[in-house]
Design a protein around this motif. Structure first.
Motif, PDB file in Angstrom:
ATOM      1  N   LEU A 207       0.820  -1.210   0.000  1.00  0.00           N
ATOM      2  CA  LEU A 207       0.000   0.000   0.000  1.00  0.00           C
ATOM      3  C   LEU A 207       0.858   1.266   0.000  1.00  0.00           C
ATOM      4  CD1 LEU A 207      -2.600  -1.183   2.682  1.00  0.00           C
ATOM      5  CD2 LEU A 207      -2.753  -1.390   0.185  1.00  0.00           C
ATOM      6  N   GLN A 208       0.696   2.057  -1.041  1.00  0.00           N
ATOM      7  CA  GLN A 208       1.452   3.291  -1.222  1.00  0.00           C
ATOM      8  C   GLN A 208       0.865   4.429  -0.383  1.00  0.00           C
ATOM      9  OE1 GLN A 208       1.266   5.693  -5.040  1.00  0.00           O
ATOM     10  NE2 GLN A 208       3.186   4.619  -5.431  1.00  0.00           N
ATOM     11  N   GLY A 209       1.646   5.479  -0.172  1.00  0.00           N
ATOM     12  CA  GLY A 209       1.153   6.659   0.512  1.00  0.00           C
ATOM     13  C   GLY A 209       0.418   7.593  -0.434  1.00  0.00           C
TER      14      GLY A 209
ATOM     15  N   GLN B 244      -0.158  -4.639  -5.565  1.00  0.00           N
ATOM     16  CA  GLN B 244       0.470  -3.350  -5.314  1.00  0.00           C
ATOM     17  C   GLN B 244      -0.551  -2.260  -5.600  1.00  0.00           C
ATOM     18  OE1 GLN B 244       4.341  -2.675  -7.034  1.00  0.00           O
ATOM     19  NE2 GLN B 244       4.007  -0.472  -7.135  1.00  0.00           N
ATOM     20  N   VAL B 245      -0.980  -1.557  -4.544  1.00  0.00           N
ATOM     21  CA  VAL B 245      -2.057  -0.573  -4.659  1.00  0.00           C
ATOM     22  C   VAL B 245      -1.446   0.824  -4.565  1.00  0.00           C
ATOM     23  CG1 VAL B 245      -4.347   0.087  -3.879  1.00  0.00           C
ATOM     24  CG2 VAL B 245      -3.533  -2.249  -3.479  1.00  0.00           C
ATOM     25  N   ASP B 246      -1.338   1.481  -5.707  1.00  0.00           N
ATOM     26  CA  ASP B 246      -0.699   2.789  -5.804  1.00  0.00           C
ATOM     27  C   ASP B 246      -1.741   3.895  -5.910  1.00  0.00           C
ATOM     28  OD1 ASP B 246       1.651   1.436  -5.770  1.00  0.00           O
ATOM     29  OD2 ASP B 246       2.228   1.860  -7.837  1.00  0.00           O
TER      30      ASP B 246
ATOM     31  N   ILE C 151      -3.798   0.911  -9.680  1.00  0.00           N
ATOM     32  CA  ILE C 151      -3.305   2.291  -9.613  1.00  0.00           C
ATOM     33  C   ILE C 151      -4.477   3.256  -9.739  1.00  0.00           C
ATOM     34  CG2 ILE C 151      -1.738   3.981 -10.636  1.00  0.00           C
ATOM     35  CD1 ILE C 151      -0.176   1.603 -11.841  1.00  0.00           C
ATOM     36  N   TYR C 152      -4.594   4.146  -8.753  1.00  0.00           N
ATOM     37  CA  TYR C 152      -5.665   5.136  -8.814  1.00  0.00           C
ATOM     38  C   TYR C 152      -5.369   6.146  -9.913  1.00  0.00           C
ATOM     39  CZ  TYR C 152      -8.854   8.885  -7.709  1.00  0.00           C
ATOM     40  OH  TYR C 152      -9.825   9.850  -7.806  1.00  0.00           O
TER      41      TYR C 152
ATOM     42  N   GLY D  29     -11.494   2.027  -6.067  1.00  0.00           N
ATOM     43  CA  GLY D  29     -10.640   0.891  -5.690  1.00  0.00           C
ATOM     44  C   GLY D  29     -11.378  -0.423  -5.770  1.00  0.00           C
ATOM     45  N   TYR D  30     -12.623  -0.421  -5.285  1.00  0.00           N
ATOM     46  CA  TYR D  30     -13.449  -1.636  -5.341  1.00  0.00           C
ATOM     47  C   TYR D  30     -13.649  -2.076  -6.782  1.00  0.00           C
ATOM     48  CZ  TYR D  30     -17.488  -4.696  -4.626  1.00  0.00           C
ATOM     49  OH  TYR D  30     -18.338  -5.764  -4.611  1.00  0.00           O
TER      50      TYR D  30
END
Length: 410
Positions: free
Chosen positions: A46-48, A267-269, A349-350, A376-377
């Motif tokens: 989880l990225q900042g 990996q959630v950016d 990636i958002y 995200g969902y």
């Protein structure tokens, strides 16, 4: 029909207003419970990204519904907060705790003067204005359960005082974490937990890991202590700042650390490295943040893939050479580098909307929190429709990647 516009019964949902008590959750499921993929470890990375972190909560909701529970969760900054909410609660309670946190920090400060709930006022221009008003509110009034402005301001404190080093006080976050996170569970659970921060004196990146540290609230605060907004956090006599100053994505710690194992990493950016060339100063500020905090996700993944290809090739060569050739210091070093582990990295990636400006990471309105969670969902749900996303890589590198925006065919 877009799941983001449906309520739990499948009806078209109205947009969230600041006065709403809950998010409008996209609970209509179009994915199913999945068998555990053939990996030793499922990692959630989880990225900042401040207020954008609700995107990660939405990703976790989709993974939990698919029965893909992580063995290892690692985060930086707001990713560290989400990681603590996941690792510090029983599986059946995690979503409720994530919702409780994001509802608390998105509690309304100001009314909606533009009647945002009206469909004819939902254009990019009006939404952008409303978002900037909420960002200004967070800047001047803080965010409930997260941070408050310093009064008097920092330049009125004597040099050397912690209060002189930041514009905001993050003590409220300690109470929020203690209320929502069971730290005994983090330290005793088989789920591995890691958060990254930067030692101010040395400038070195440090990971606080549940296998080597007793995790406390201050470790989470240290990971998100972004200067000059937030103060440094003291841990065992040393002061730390936000890990995003060095690297905003903890992927390397998970795949290149002391534990090599077949790994499926989500990996959630929150920042996209790819974007358009800006045409004005506000656009420059947005693009600067995206480049600075994206941590060159794909470039780092490509580099890791090259390293794994070399490790795999070395393992093949070692098998063909008599063992006595490696009975020395150089040989033992080569054996320690050789590796046939496999890694599948799933990028989520958002991607910002047009009306989101450079303040999107501190714009904590309820409507934006809902939008980020829903995005995200939906991104995770779309990803899980692709069986190849969860397959073991078969090429010689032993490292595969999947991004629904690049690899998806929907």
């Amino acid at each position: 029909m877009d799941a983001a516009r449906l309520d739990a019964e499948g009806r078209r949902a109205r947009p969230a207003k600041d006065g709403d008590k809950r998010f409008v959750q996209p609970l209509r499921k179009s994915h199913r419970n999945l068998e555990r993929p053939p990996f030793d470890c499922i990692a959630l990375v989880l990225q900042g990204g401040g207020a954008l972190g609700a995107f990660q909560a939405g990703v976790y909701q989709a993974l939990a519904e698919a029965n893909l529970h992580p063995d290892w969760v690692s985060g930086i900054s707001v990713g560290a907060i989400n990681a603590a909410l996941i690792a510090g609660n029983a599986p059946q309670a995690r979503l409720d705790k994530l919702r409780a946190f994001w509802e608390q920090v998105s509690a309304p400060h100001i009314p909606d003067p533009f009647g945002f709930a009206e469909p004819w006022l939902q254009g990019d221009l009006s939404r952008g204005i409303v978002n900037r008003l909420h960002a200004s509110s967070a800047m001047f009034a803080g965010t409930p359960g997260f941070f408050t402005p310093r009064f008097p301001p920092p330049y009125l404190y004597p040099p050397g005082a912690i209060e002189a080093t930041s514009w905001y006080d993050t003590k409220p976050l300690i109470g929020t974490l203690e209320n929502l996170v069971d730290f005994d569970r983090i330290n005793a659970s088989p789920m591995r937990f890691s958060v990254g921060a930067v030692n101010i004196r040395s400038g070195n990146f440090v990971y606080f890991d549940s296998t080597t540290h007793k995790i406390r609230p201050e470790h989470i605060l240290a990971s998100g202590a972004l200067p000059p907004g937030f103060p440094p956090i003291e841990i065992d006599g040393e002061l730390y700042w936000d890990g995003g100053l060095v690297s905003n994505t903890p992927l390397q710690w998970v795949v290149e650390g002391d534990t090599r194992q077949d790994t499926l990493a989500f990996q959630v950016d929150l920042w996209s490295a790819r974007g358009e060339v800006p045409s004005d100063l506000p656009g420059v500020m947005v693009r600067q943040k995206e480049i600075q905090y994206s941590s060159r996700t794909r470039a780092n993944t490509d580099n890791f893939k090259k390293i794994q290809t070399a490790r795999n090739a070395l393992a093949n060569i070692i098998e063909k050479v008599p063992p006595e050739f490696f009975d020395n210091e150089d040989g033992r070093l080569l054996r320690s580098v050789a590796d046939r582990r496999v890694y599948q990295i799933v990028h989520l990636i958002y991607r910002s909307r047009k009306y989101e400006g450079q303040s999107k990471d501190y714009e904590f309105s309820r409507a934006s929190m809902n939008d980020h969670w829903t995005a995200g969902y939906n991104d995770a749900m779309r990803t899980l429709r692709h069986p190849e996303a969860l397959m073991r890589p078969t090429d010689r590198s032993g490292c595969g990647t999947f991004d629904v925006a690049v690899n998806g065919r929907e």
